[in-house]
Design an enzyme around this catalytic site. Structure first.
Site, PDB file in Angstrom:
ATOM      1  CE  LYS A 163       3.652   2.335  -2.829  1.00 13.20           C
ATOM      2  NZ  LYS A 163       2.715   2.259  -3.885  1.00 13.20           N
ATOM      3  NE  ARG A 180       1.111  -5.067 -11.450  1.00 14.10           N
ATOM      4  CZ  ARG A 180       0.559  -3.946 -12.034  1.00 14.10           C
ATOM      5  NH1 ARG A 180       0.670  -3.976 -13.360  1.00 14.10           N
ATOM      6  NH2 ARG A 180      -0.100  -3.038 -11.299  1.00 14.10           N
TER       7      ARG A 180
HETATM    8  N1  BES Z   1       0.442  -1.475  -2.900  1.00 12.77           N
HETATM    9  C1  BES Z   1       0.221  -0.679  -4.009  1.00 12.77           C
HETATM   10  C2  BES Z   1      -1.036  -0.206  -4.470  1.00 12.77           C
HETATM   11  C3  BES Z   1      -1.907   0.689  -3.285  1.00 12.77           C
HETATM   12  C4  BES Z   1      -2.048   1.934  -3.673  1.00 12.77           C
HETATM   13  C5  BES Z   1      -2.566   0.040  -2.257  1.00 12.77           C
HETATM   14  C6  BES Z   1      -2.500   2.906  -2.796  1.00 12.77           C
HETATM   15  C7  BES Z   1      -3.291   0.913  -1.366  1.00 12.77           C
HETATM   16  C8  BES Z   1      -3.251   2.240  -1.683  1.00 12.77           C
HETATM   17  C9  BES Z   1       0.919  -1.258  -5.477  1.00 12.77           C
HETATM   18  O1  BES Z   1       1.855  -2.298  -5.152  1.00 12.77           O
HETATM   19  C10 BES Z   1       1.286  -0.185  -6.224  1.00 12.77           C
HETATM   20  O2  BES Z   1       2.285   0.486  -5.983  1.00 12.77           O
HETATM   21  N2  BES Z   1       0.642  -0.263  -7.284  1.00 12.77           N
HETATM   22  C11 BES Z   1       1.024   0.807  -8.522  1.00 12.77           C
HETATM   23  C12 BES Z   1       1.200   0.134  -9.831  1.00 12.77           C
HETATM   24  C13 BES Z   1       1.899   0.872 -10.886  1.00 12.77           C
HETATM   25  C14 BES Z   1       3.148   1.306 -10.554  1.00 12.77           C
HETATM   26  C15 BES Z   1       1.607   0.125 -12.002  1.00 12.77           C
HETATM   27  C16 BES Z   1      -0.064   1.872  -8.380  1.00 12.77           C
HETATM   28  O3  BES Z   1      -1.034   1.438  -8.439  1.00 12.77           O
HETATM   29  O4  BES Z   1       0.367   3.099  -8.446  1.00 12.77           O
HETATM   30 MN    MN Z   2       3.640  -1.159  -5.065  1.00 15.03          MN
END
Ligand code: BES
Ligand code: MN
Ligand code: ZN
Length: 507
Positions: A283, A357
Protein backbone atom coordinates in the site's frame (compact mmCIF):
# COMPACT_ATOMS: atom_id res chain seq x y z
CA UNK A 1 -21.56 4.56 34.72
CA UNK A 2 -24.09 3.15 37.13
CA UNK A 3 -27.59 2.98 35.62
CA UNK A 4 -30.70 2.89 37.81
CA UNK A 5 -34.40 3.00 37.07
CA UNK A 6 -36.86 4.66 39.45
CA UNK A 7 -40.59 5.07 39.52
CA UNK A 8 -40.62 8.72 40.44
CA UNK A 9 -41.31 12.07 38.79
CA UNK A 10 -38.12 13.50 37.38
CA UNK A 11 -38.53 16.84 39.14
CA UNK A 12 -38.09 15.04 42.46
CA UNK A 13 -34.61 13.86 41.49
CA UNK A 14 -31.58 14.59 43.66
CA UNK A 15 -29.24 14.37 40.65
CA UNK A 16 -27.20 17.45 39.72
CA UNK A 17 -28.47 17.45 36.14
CA UNK A 18 -31.71 16.62 34.36
CA UNK A 19 -31.63 15.72 30.67
CA UNK A 20 -35.06 16.13 29.10
CA UNK A 21 -36.50 16.47 25.63
CA UNK A 22 -38.71 18.60 23.45
CA UNK A 23 -40.25 17.89 20.05
CA UNK A 24 -40.00 20.38 17.22
CA UNK A 25 -43.65 20.84 16.18
CA UNK A 26 -44.42 21.48 19.76
CA UNK A 27 -48.00 21.08 20.86
CA UNK A 28 -47.34 21.01 24.59
CA UNK A 29 -44.10 19.38 25.52
CA UNK A 30 -45.54 16.60 27.61
CA UNK A 31 -44.96 15.05 31.03
CA UNK A 32 -41.55 15.79 32.42
CA UNK A 33 -40.70 18.91 30.44
CA UNK A 34 -44.14 20.29 31.26
CA UNK A 35 -43.57 19.70 34.96
CA UNK A 36 -40.19 21.42 34.78
CA UNK A 37 -41.75 24.39 33.01
CA UNK A 38 -44.42 24.72 35.70
CA UNK A 39 -41.96 24.33 38.57
CA UNK A 40 -39.61 26.92 37.06
CA UNK A 41 -42.37 29.40 36.43
CA UNK A 42 -42.27 29.06 32.66
CA UNK A 43 -38.53 28.87 31.99
CA UNK A 44 -39.02 26.37 29.17
CA UNK A 45 -41.78 28.39 27.54
CA UNK A 46 -39.61 31.50 27.80
CA UNK A 47 -36.87 29.80 25.76
CA UNK A 48 -39.41 28.80 23.13
CA UNK A 49 -41.10 32.21 23.03
CA UNK A 50 -37.75 33.90 22.61
CA UNK A 51 -37.14 31.69 19.58
CA UNK A 52 -33.98 30.34 21.19
CA UNK A 53 -35.14 26.75 21.18
CA UNK A 54 -37.40 25.01 18.68
CA UNK A 55 -36.85 21.33 19.50
CA UNK A 56 -35.04 20.74 16.24
CA UNK A 57 -33.08 17.51 16.32
CA UNK A 58 -29.67 17.98 17.92
CA UNK A 59 -30.50 21.36 19.49
CA UNK A 60 -29.40 21.99 23.09
CA UNK A 61 -30.39 24.56 25.73
CA UNK A 62 -29.66 24.68 29.45
CA UNK A 63 -32.00 26.03 32.12
CA UNK A 64 -30.90 26.95 35.65
CA UNK A 65 -33.89 26.41 37.96
CA UNK A 66 -32.54 28.62 40.79
CA UNK A 67 -33.79 26.36 43.54
CA UNK A 68 -37.26 25.89 42.04
CA UNK A 69 -36.36 22.22 41.74
CA UNK A 70 -33.63 20.34 43.50
CA UNK A 71 -31.21 20.11 40.56
CA UNK A 72 -28.41 22.39 39.37
CA UNK A 73 -29.38 22.44 35.75
CA UNK A 74 -31.75 21.10 33.14
CA UNK A 75 -30.39 20.17 29.73
CA UNK A 76 -33.09 20.40 27.06
CA UNK A 77 -32.51 18.36 23.93
CA UNK A 78 -34.36 18.73 20.64
CA UNK A 79 -36.04 15.51 19.52
CA UNK A 80 -37.03 16.66 16.03
CA UNK A 81 -40.51 16.24 14.54
CA UNK A 82 -42.94 14.18 16.60
CA UNK A 83 -44.15 12.18 13.57
CA UNK A 84 -40.56 11.09 13.03
CA UNK A 85 -40.03 10.02 16.64
CA UNK A 86 -38.52 6.55 16.93
CA UNK A 87 -35.98 4.54 18.86
CA UNK A 88 -33.40 6.03 16.49
CA UNK A 89 -34.24 9.69 17.12
CA UNK A 90 -34.42 9.00 20.86
CA UNK A 91 -31.04 7.22 20.88
CA UNK A 92 -29.49 10.16 19.08
CA UNK A 93 -31.10 12.76 21.35
CA UNK A 94 -29.97 10.95 24.49
CA UNK A 95 -26.42 10.75 23.13
CA UNK A 96 -26.44 14.49 22.40
CA UNK A 97 -27.86 15.33 25.83
CA UNK A 98 -25.42 13.14 27.71
CA UNK A 99 -22.46 14.56 25.79
CA UNK A 100 -23.52 18.06 26.70
CA UNK A 101 -24.11 17.09 30.32
CA UNK A 102 -20.60 15.68 30.52
CA UNK A 103 -19.15 18.80 28.93
CA UNK A 104 -20.68 20.95 31.67
CA UNK A 105 -19.31 18.49 34.25
CA UNK A 106 -22.48 16.74 35.32
CA UNK A 107 -21.80 13.73 37.54
CA UNK A 108 -25.26 12.40 38.33
CA UNK A 109 -27.79 12.68 35.54
CA UNK A 110 -31.54 12.07 35.64
CA UNK A 111 -33.47 11.41 32.48
CA UNK A 112 -36.72 9.73 31.59
CA UNK A 113 -38.40 7.16 29.43
CA UNK A 114 -39.74 8.95 26.36
CA UNK A 115 -42.53 6.97 24.76
CA UNK A 116 -43.65 9.36 22.00
CA UNK A 117 -46.80 11.14 23.11
CA UNK A 118 -50.13 9.56 23.98
CA UNK A 119 -50.06 7.04 21.17
CA UNK A 120 -46.89 5.53 22.67
CA UNK A 121 -44.75 4.96 19.60
CA UNK A 122 -42.38 2.95 21.79
CA UNK A 123 -42.97 0.40 24.52
CA UNK A 124 -41.29 0.95 27.87
CA UNK A 125 -38.80 -1.72 26.89
CA UNK A 126 -37.98 -0.14 23.53
CA UNK A 127 -37.62 3.28 25.07
CA UNK A 128 -35.37 2.11 27.90
CA UNK A 129 -33.18 0.26 25.44
CA UNK A 130 -32.82 3.38 23.28
CA UNK A 131 -32.03 5.58 26.28
CA UNK A 132 -29.32 3.29 27.65
CA UNK A 133 -27.87 2.50 24.24
CA UNK A 134 -27.73 6.17 23.31
CA UNK A 135 -26.16 7.16 26.62
CA UNK A 136 -23.39 4.55 26.62
CA UNK A 137 -22.62 4.80 22.91
CA UNK A 138 -22.67 8.60 22.96
CA UNK A 139 -20.35 8.91 25.96
CA UNK A 140 -17.68 6.62 24.52
CA UNK A 141 -14.13 7.98 24.53
CA UNK A 142 -10.87 6.25 23.71
CA UNK A 143 -7.94 7.44 25.79
CA UNK A 144 -5.40 5.41 23.88
CA UNK A 145 -1.88 5.34 25.24
CA UNK A 146 -1.68 8.97 26.36
CA UNK A 147 0.74 9.18 29.27
CA UNK A 148 -1.13 12.14 30.79
CA UNK A 149 -3.24 10.36 33.38
CA UNK A 150 -5.30 13.30 34.68
CA UNK A 151 -8.81 12.05 35.23
CA UNK A 152 -11.29 12.90 32.49
CA UNK A 153 -14.72 14.24 33.31
CA UNK A 154 -17.09 11.30 33.40
CA UNK A 155 -20.73 10.93 34.34
CA UNK A 156 -20.95 8.51 37.28
CA UNK A 157 -24.67 7.82 37.48
CA UNK A 158 -27.65 7.76 35.15
CA UNK A 159 -31.11 7.65 36.76
CA UNK A 160 -34.03 6.91 34.48
CA UNK A 161 -37.50 7.97 35.63
CA UNK A 162 -40.38 5.69 34.79
CA UNK A 163 -43.94 6.98 34.99
CA UNK A 164 -45.82 3.87 36.14
CA UNK A 165 -44.88 1.08 38.51
CA UNK A 166 -46.37 -1.27 35.91
CA UNK A 167 -43.62 -0.30 33.43
CA UNK A 168 -40.73 -0.90 35.79
CA UNK A 169 -39.97 -4.52 34.89
CA UNK A 170 -40.18 -3.83 31.15
CA UNK A 171 -38.01 -0.76 31.50
CA UNK A 172 -35.41 -2.75 33.41
CA UNK A 173 -35.41 -5.44 30.73
CA UNK A 174 -35.01 -2.77 28.04
CA UNK A 175 -32.17 -1.13 29.94
CA UNK A 176 -30.40 -4.50 30.10
CA UNK A 177 -30.82 -4.92 26.36
CA UNK A 178 -29.49 -1.42 25.73
CA UNK A 179 -26.50 -2.13 27.92
CA UNK A 180 -25.74 -5.41 26.14
CA UNK A 181 -25.93 -3.74 22.71
CA UNK A 182 -23.96 -0.64 23.64
CA UNK A 183 -21.25 -2.62 25.37
CA UNK A 184 -20.90 -4.70 22.22
CA UNK A 185 -20.28 -1.54 20.21
CA UNK A 186 -17.85 -0.30 22.87
CA UNK A 187 -15.90 -3.55 22.84
CA UNK A 188 -15.55 -3.41 19.05
CA UNK A 189 -14.44 0.22 19.22
CA UNK A 190 -11.78 -0.60 21.80
CA UNK A 191 -10.44 -3.52 19.77
CA UNK A 192 -10.35 -1.48 16.55
CA UNK A 193 -8.75 1.55 18.20
CA UNK A 194 -5.99 -0.48 19.88
CA UNK A 195 -2.72 0.00 17.96
CA UNK A 196 -1.50 -2.90 15.83
CA UNK A 197 1.67 -3.53 17.87
CA UNK A 198 -0.65 -4.30 20.80
CA UNK A 199 -3.70 -5.69 19.01
CA UNK A 200 -1.95 -8.65 17.38
CA UNK A 201 -3.64 -11.94 16.45
CA UNK A 202 -2.69 -13.36 19.87
CA UNK A 203 -4.11 -10.30 21.63
CA UNK A 204 -7.37 -10.51 19.70
CA UNK A 205 -7.63 -14.19 20.67
CA UNK A 206 -7.00 -13.36 24.33
CA UNK A 207 -9.66 -10.65 24.40
CA UNK A 208 -12.09 -13.07 22.75
CA UNK A 209 -11.25 -15.76 25.34
CA UNK A 210 -11.65 -13.33 28.25
CA UNK A 211 -15.05 -12.25 26.96
CA UNK A 212 -16.12 -15.84 26.32
CA UNK A 213 -15.21 -16.90 29.86
CA UNK A 214 -17.03 -13.93 31.35
CA UNK A 215 -20.19 -14.61 29.30
CA UNK A 216 -20.22 -18.40 29.40
CA UNK A 217 -19.45 -18.98 25.72
CA UNK A 218 -17.48 -21.97 24.57
CA UNK A 219 -14.11 -20.87 23.18
CA UNK A 220 -11.35 -22.55 21.26
CA UNK A 221 -8.24 -20.91 19.79
CA UNK A 222 -6.45 -22.79 17.02
CA UNK A 223 -2.76 -22.09 16.48
CA UNK A 224 -0.60 -22.47 13.39
CA UNK A 225 0.04 -26.22 13.68
CA UNK A 226 -3.67 -26.91 13.88
CA UNK A 227 -4.36 -24.71 10.85
CA UNK A 228 -1.66 -26.59 8.95
CA UNK A 229 -3.29 -29.90 9.86
CA UNK A 230 -6.56 -28.50 8.50
CA UNK A 231 -4.70 -27.56 5.27
CA UNK A 232 -5.72 -23.90 5.52
CA UNK A 233 -3.23 -22.92 2.84
CA UNK A 234 -4.88 -19.62 1.91
CA UNK A 235 -5.00 -18.32 5.48
CA UNK A 236 -1.46 -19.53 6.20
CA UNK A 237 -0.20 -17.98 2.97
CA UNK A 238 -1.21 -14.55 4.26
CA UNK A 239 0.06 -15.23 7.78
CA UNK A 240 3.51 -16.46 6.74
CA UNK A 241 4.88 -12.94 6.23
CA UNK A 242 4.94 -12.54 10.02
CA UNK A 243 7.28 -15.51 10.34
CA UNK A 244 7.44 -16.67 13.94
CA UNK A 245 6.74 -13.21 15.35
CA UNK A 246 3.00 -12.59 15.30
CA UNK A 247 1.68 -15.99 14.35
CA UNK A 248 -1.99 -16.41 13.34
CA UNK A 249 -4.88 -17.46 15.54
CA UNK A 250 -8.19 -19.00 14.53
CA UNK A 251 -10.80 -17.92 17.06
CA UNK A 252 -13.89 -20.07 17.60
CA UNK A 253 -16.69 -18.83 19.88
CA UNK A 254 -19.86 -20.79 20.45
CA UNK A 255 -23.16 -19.77 22.03
CA UNK A 256 -25.47 -22.62 23.13
CA UNK A 257 -22.79 -25.18 22.23
CA UNK A 258 -24.59 -27.74 24.41
CA UNK A 259 -27.76 -27.34 22.30
CA UNK A 260 -26.01 -27.64 18.93
CA UNK A 261 -28.04 -30.78 18.17
CA UNK A 262 -31.45 -29.22 18.70
CA UNK A 263 -31.20 -25.52 17.85
CA UNK A 264 -30.62 -24.19 14.31
CA UNK A 265 -27.02 -23.09 13.75
CA UNK A 266 -25.87 -19.76 12.33
CA UNK A 267 -22.17 -19.10 11.76
CA UNK A 268 -20.76 -15.57 11.85
CA UNK A 269 -17.37 -15.00 10.24
CA UNK A 270 -15.25 -11.85 10.69
CA UNK A 271 -12.03 -10.75 8.95
CA UNK A 272 -9.34 -10.31 11.58
CA UNK A 273 -6.35 -8.73 9.80
CA UNK A 274 -4.68 -6.89 12.69
CA UNK A 275 -2.56 -4.90 10.24
CA UNK A 276 -2.66 -4.78 6.46
CA UNK A 277 0.51 -3.45 4.81
CA UNK A 278 -0.67 -4.86 1.50
CA UNK A 279 2.28 -7.28 1.52
CA UNK A 280 4.54 -7.13 -1.57
CA UNK A 281 1.63 -5.48 -3.41
CA UNK A 282 2.39 -2.78 -0.90
CA UNK A 283 0.00 0.00 0.00
CA UNK A 284 1.04 3.65 -0.18
CA UNK A 285 2.17 5.27 3.06
CA UNK A 286 -1.15 7.10 3.14
CA UNK A 287 -3.15 4.00 2.23
CA UNK A 288 -1.64 2.12 5.16
CA UNK A 289 -2.92 4.59 7.74
CA UNK A 290 -6.13 3.15 9.10
CA UNK A 291 -5.15 -0.45 8.44
CA UNK A 292 -5.04 -1.28 12.15
CA UNK A 293 -8.82 -1.31 11.71
CA UNK A 294 -8.65 -4.17 9.21
CA UNK A 295 -9.76 -6.51 11.99
CA UNK A 296 -13.02 -4.55 12.28
CA UNK A 297 -15.11 -7.45 10.99
CA UNK A 298 -13.47 -9.83 13.45
CA UNK A 299 -13.98 -7.34 16.26
CA UNK A 300 -17.64 -7.08 15.27
CA UNK A 301 -18.11 -10.85 15.37
CA UNK A 302 -16.41 -11.23 18.77
CA UNK A 303 -18.53 -8.41 20.21
CA UNK A 304 -21.72 -9.64 18.57
CA UNK A 305 -21.14 -12.96 20.34
CA UNK A 306 -20.97 -11.04 23.61
CA UNK A 307 -24.35 -9.38 22.91
CA UNK A 308 -25.89 -12.69 21.79
CA UNK A 309 -24.71 -14.34 25.02
CA UNK A 310 -26.14 -11.49 27.13
CA UNK A 311 -29.50 -11.73 25.37
CA UNK A 312 -29.57 -15.55 25.57
CA UNK A 313 -30.81 -15.83 21.99
CA UNK A 314 -32.34 -19.29 21.41
CA UNK A 315 -30.11 -20.28 18.48
CA UNK A 316 -26.81 -22.12 18.23
CA UNK A 317 -24.45 -19.36 17.07
CA UNK A 318 -20.81 -19.88 16.15
CA UNK A 319 -18.39 -16.98 15.69
CA UNK A 320 -15.24 -17.61 13.63
CA UNK A 321 -12.42 -15.07 13.38
CA UNK A 322 -9.25 -15.79 11.41
CA UNK A 323 -6.68 -13.42 12.93
CA UNK A 324 -3.49 -12.63 10.99
CA UNK A 325 -1.18 -9.81 9.98
CA UNK A 326 -0.41 -9.07 6.33
CA UNK A 327 3.31 -8.27 6.50
CA UNK A 328 6.39 -8.17 4.30
CA UNK A 329 9.46 -10.31 5.01
CA UNK A 330 11.61 -13.02 3.44
CA UNK A 331 8.82 -15.40 4.47
CA UNK A 332 5.98 -13.41 2.94
CA UNK A 333 3.87 -14.72 0.06
CA UNK A 334 4.35 -13.23 -3.39
CA UNK A 335 2.20 -12.22 -6.32
CA UNK A 336 2.04 -15.24 -8.67
CA UNK A 337 2.34 -17.74 -5.80
CA UNK A 338 -0.35 -20.42 -5.94
CA UNK A 339 -2.00 -21.35 -2.64
CA UNK A 340 -4.24 -24.33 -1.92
CA UNK A 341 -7.24 -23.69 0.30
CA UNK A 342 -8.70 -26.26 2.70
CA UNK A 343 -11.37 -27.34 0.19
CA UNK A 344 -8.63 -28.19 -2.31
CA UNK A 345 -9.17 -25.16 -4.56
CA UNK A 346 -5.99 -23.59 -5.91
CA UNK A 347 -5.64 -19.81 -5.92
CA UNK A 348 -3.29 -17.76 -8.06
CA UNK A 349 -2.16 -14.68 -6.16
CA UNK A 350 -2.48 -11.55 -8.28
CA UNK A 351 -2.30 -9.12 -5.37
CA UNK A 352 -1.01 -9.85 -1.88
CA UNK A 353 -3.22 -6.92 -0.85
CA UNK A 354 -6.33 -8.99 -1.58
CA UNK A 355 -5.58 -10.92 1.62
CA UNK A 356 -8.94 -10.65 3.36
CA UNK A 357 -10.72 -12.96 0.92
CA UNK A 358 -7.92 -15.53 1.36
CA UNK A 359 -8.29 -15.83 5.12
CA UNK A 360 -12.08 -15.80 4.77
CA UNK A 361 -11.90 -18.60 2.18
CA UNK A 362 -10.54 -21.15 4.65
CA UNK A 363 -12.89 -19.87 7.34
CA UNK A 364 -15.96 -20.24 5.12
CA UNK A 365 -14.85 -23.82 4.40
CA UNK A 366 -14.43 -24.45 8.13
CA UNK A 367 -17.96 -23.14 8.79
CA UNK A 368 -19.50 -26.06 6.89
CA UNK A 369 -18.66 -28.53 9.68
CA UNK A 370 -21.39 -26.96 11.84
CA UNK A 371 -24.11 -27.71 9.23
CA UNK A 372 -25.32 -24.12 9.45
CA UNK A 373 -28.71 -22.92 8.21
CA UNK A 374 -26.93 -19.68 7.31
CA UNK A 375 -23.46 -18.16 7.31
CA UNK A 376 -22.85 -14.41 7.42
CA UNK A 377 -19.38 -12.96 7.01
CA UNK A 378 -18.33 -9.37 7.63
CA UNK A 379 -15.10 -7.80 6.46
CA UNK A 380 -13.27 -4.58 5.65
CA UNK A 381 -12.74 -6.11 2.25
CA UNK A 382 -12.50 -3.59 -0.57
CA UNK A 383 -11.77 0.06 -1.21
CA UNK A 384 -14.13 -0.33 -4.17
CA UNK A 385 -17.07 -0.76 -1.81
CA UNK A 386 -16.20 2.56 -0.18
CA UNK A 387 -16.13 4.19 -3.62
CA UNK A 388 -19.58 2.76 -4.37
CA UNK A 389 -21.42 3.50 -1.13
CA UNK A 390 -19.27 5.88 0.90
CA UNK A 391 -20.06 5.89 4.59
CA UNK A 392 -23.81 5.62 4.06
CA UNK A 393 -23.96 1.82 4.13
CA UNK A 394 -21.90 -1.33 3.95
CA UNK A 395 -22.17 -3.49 0.85
CA UNK A 396 -24.30 -6.61 1.18
CA UNK A 397 -24.19 -9.72 -1.00
CA UNK A 398 -26.58 -12.57 -0.36
CA UNK A 399 -27.63 -15.85 -1.95
CA UNK A 400 -31.07 -15.57 -0.39
CA UNK A 401 -33.66 -12.78 -0.20
CA UNK A 402 -34.84 -13.51 3.34
CA UNK A 403 -31.38 -13.27 4.85
CA UNK A 404 -30.80 -10.05 2.89
CA UNK A 405 -34.07 -8.59 4.18
CA UNK A 406 -33.32 -9.48 7.79
CA UNK A 407 -29.87 -7.92 7.54
CA UNK A 408 -31.36 -4.77 5.97
CA UNK A 409 -33.95 -4.55 8.72
CA UNK A 410 -31.25 -4.99 11.38
CA UNK A 411 -29.07 -2.42 9.64
CA UNK A 412 -31.83 0.18 9.49
CA UNK A 413 -32.79 -0.22 13.16
CA UNK A 414 -29.22 -0.17 14.49
CA UNK A 415 -28.14 2.57 12.06
CA UNK A 416 -25.51 0.15 10.84
CA UNK A 417 -26.96 0.04 7.37
CA UNK A 418 -26.32 -2.38 4.55
CA UNK A 419 -27.18 -2.00 0.87
CA UNK A 420 -27.51 -5.02 -1.36
CA UNK A 421 -25.28 -5.42 -4.41
CA UNK A 422 -25.56 -8.08 -7.14
CA UNK A 423 -23.77 -11.41 -7.51
CA UNK A 424 -23.70 -11.37 -11.32
CA UNK A 425 -22.07 -14.27 -13.19
CA UNK A 426 -19.75 -11.77 -14.91
CA UNK A 427 -17.88 -11.46 -11.64
CA UNK A 428 -17.19 -15.20 -11.61
CA UNK A 429 -15.67 -14.89 -15.07
CA UNK A 430 -13.37 -12.10 -13.92
CA UNK A 431 -11.58 -14.30 -11.40
CA UNK A 432 -10.85 -17.22 -13.71
CA UNK A 433 -7.12 -18.00 -13.68
CA UNK A 434 -4.80 -19.39 -16.39
CA UNK A 435 -2.69 -21.33 -13.92
CA UNK A 436 -4.97 -22.18 -10.98
CA UNK A 437 -8.66 -22.75 -10.22
CA UNK A 438 -9.22 -19.06 -9.51
CA UNK A 439 -7.24 -15.89 -8.92
CA UNK A 440 -7.55 -13.59 -5.94
CA UNK A 441 -8.19 -10.38 -7.84
CA UNK A 442 -10.28 -9.62 -10.87
CA UNK A 443 -8.44 -6.43 -11.71
CA UNK A 444 -9.49 -2.89 -11.08
CA UNK A 445 -13.07 -3.07 -12.45
CA UNK A 446 -15.96 -4.04 -10.17
CA UNK A 447 -13.57 -4.83 -7.35
CA UNK A 448 -16.37 -5.28 -4.86
CA UNK A 449 -18.38 -7.70 -7.00
CA UNK A 450 -15.39 -9.90 -7.81
CA UNK A 451 -14.39 -10.06 -4.14
CA UNK A 452 -17.83 -11.47 -3.31
CA UNK A 453 -17.63 -13.85 -6.27
CA UNK A 454 -14.30 -15.09 -4.87
CA UNK A 455 -15.79 -15.77 -1.43
CA UNK A 456 -18.75 -17.61 -3.00
CA UNK A 457 -16.27 -20.20 -4.33
CA UNK A 458 -15.84 -21.41 -0.74
CA UNK A 459 -19.49 -21.40 0.24
CA UNK A 460 -21.15 -24.82 0.37
CA UNK A 461 -24.44 -24.22 2.18
CA UNK A 462 -27.73 -22.80 0.89
CA UNK A 463 -27.75 -19.45 2.69
CA UNK A 464 -24.79 -17.13 2.77
CA UNK A 465 -24.44 -13.37 3.10
CA UNK A 466 -21.35 -11.17 2.95
CA UNK A 467 -21.08 -7.67 4.40
CA UNK A 468 -18.27 -5.45 3.08
CA UNK A 469 -17.82 -2.85 5.83
CA UNK A 470 -14.63 -1.21 4.52
CA UNK A 471 -16.26 2.24 4.55
CA UNK A 472 -17.86 1.88 7.94
CA UNK A 473 -15.07 0.97 10.35
CA UNK A 474 -13.84 4.45 11.33
CA UNK A 475 -14.85 8.12 11.42
CA UNK A 476 -18.65 8.31 11.32
CA UNK A 477 -20.44 11.30 9.88
CA UNK A 478 -23.20 13.21 11.54
CA UNK A 479 -24.38 10.73 14.17
CA UNK A 480 -24.03 11.62 17.86
CA UNK A 481 -24.06 7.96 18.89
CA UNK A 482 -20.89 7.25 16.87
CA UNK A 483 -17.48 8.93 17.24
CA UNK A 484 -16.40 11.13 14.32
CA UNK A 485 -12.80 10.07 14.88
CA UNK A 486 -11.57 6.51 15.23
CA UNK A 487 -13.52 3.28 15.48
CA UNK A 488 -17.28 3.32 14.96
CA UNK A 489 -17.91 -0.14 16.43
CA UNK A 490 -19.83 -1.00 13.26
CA UNK A 491 -21.12 -4.52 12.90
CA UNK A 492 -21.59 -5.91 16.40
CA UNK A 493 -25.09 -4.49 16.89
CA UNK A 494 -26.02 -5.23 13.27
CA UNK A 495 -25.10 -8.91 13.61
CA UNK A 496 -26.62 -9.34 17.07
CA UNK A 497 -29.92 -7.82 16.00
CA UNK A 498 -29.92 -9.89 12.82
CA UNK A 499 -29.51 -13.00 14.98
CA UNK A 500 -32.40 -11.89 17.18
CA UNK A 501 -34.61 -11.32 14.13
CA UNK A 502 -33.69 -14.74 12.79
CA UNK A 503 -34.61 -16.34 16.11
CA UNK A 504 -37.98 -14.54 16.10
CA UNK A 505 -38.64 -15.64 12.53
CA UNK A 506 -37.84 -19.29 13.24
CA UNK A 507 -39.78 -19.56 16.51
N1 BES B 1 -8.23 -3.95 3.91
C1 BES B 1 -8.28 -3.61 2.53
C2 BES B 1 -9.59 -2.91 2.15
C3 BES B 1 -9.79 -1.52 2.71
C4 BES B 1 -9.40 -0.42 1.99
C5 BES B 1 -10.46 -1.33 3.90
C6 BES B 1 -9.64 0.85 2.48
C7 BES B 1 -10.69 -0.08 4.38
C8 BES B 1 -10.28 1.02 3.67
C9 BES B 1 -8.17 -4.87 1.67
O1 BES B 1 -7.39 -5.88 2.20
C10 BES B 1 -7.54 -4.47 0.39
O2 BES B 1 -6.42 -4.07 0.40
N2 BES B 1 -8.31 -4.57 -0.70
C11 BES B 1 -7.82 -4.24 -2.00
C12 BES B 1 -8.23 -5.34 -2.93
C13 BES B 1 -7.58 -5.26 -4.30
C14 BES B 1 -6.09 -5.48 -4.20
C15 BES B 1 -8.21 -6.32 -5.18
C16 BES B 1 -8.47 -2.93 -2.42
O3 BES B 1 -9.64 -2.70 -2.17
O4 BES B 1 -7.76 -2.11 -3.01
MN1 MN C 1 -5.35 -5.65 1.71
ZN1 ZN D 1 -7.22 -5.93 4.23
Amino acid sequence: MDIQIHVKPIIETDCDTIVTFLVEDNAGYGGATDAIDKATNGAVQELIDAGDFTGKSGQIAVIYPRGAINTKRVVLVGLGKSQEFSAITLRRAVATGMQHARKIKAKRVATLLVRGGNDHALTAMQSAQAVVEGAIMGLYTYRGQKSDSTAQDEIDELHISVFNQADLADAQAGANRGKAYAEGAVMTRNLVNTPPNICTPAYLAERASDMAKAKGLRVEILEEGHMRALKMGALLGVAQGSGTTHTPRFIILEHNADKAGTLPTIVLVGKGVTFDTGGYSIKTAEGMIGMKADMGGGGAVISAMSIIADLQVPLHVVGLVPAVENMISDKAYRPQDVLTASNGKTIEIISTDAEGRLILADTLVYAKRYHPVAVVDIATLTGACVVALGKAAAGLFATDDDVANLLSQAGDFTEERVWRLPLYPEYDKAIESDTADIKNSGGPRSGVGTSAAFLKQFVDYPIWAHVDMAGMMVDAENNPTIPTKGATGYGARLLAYFIELWAQKSS
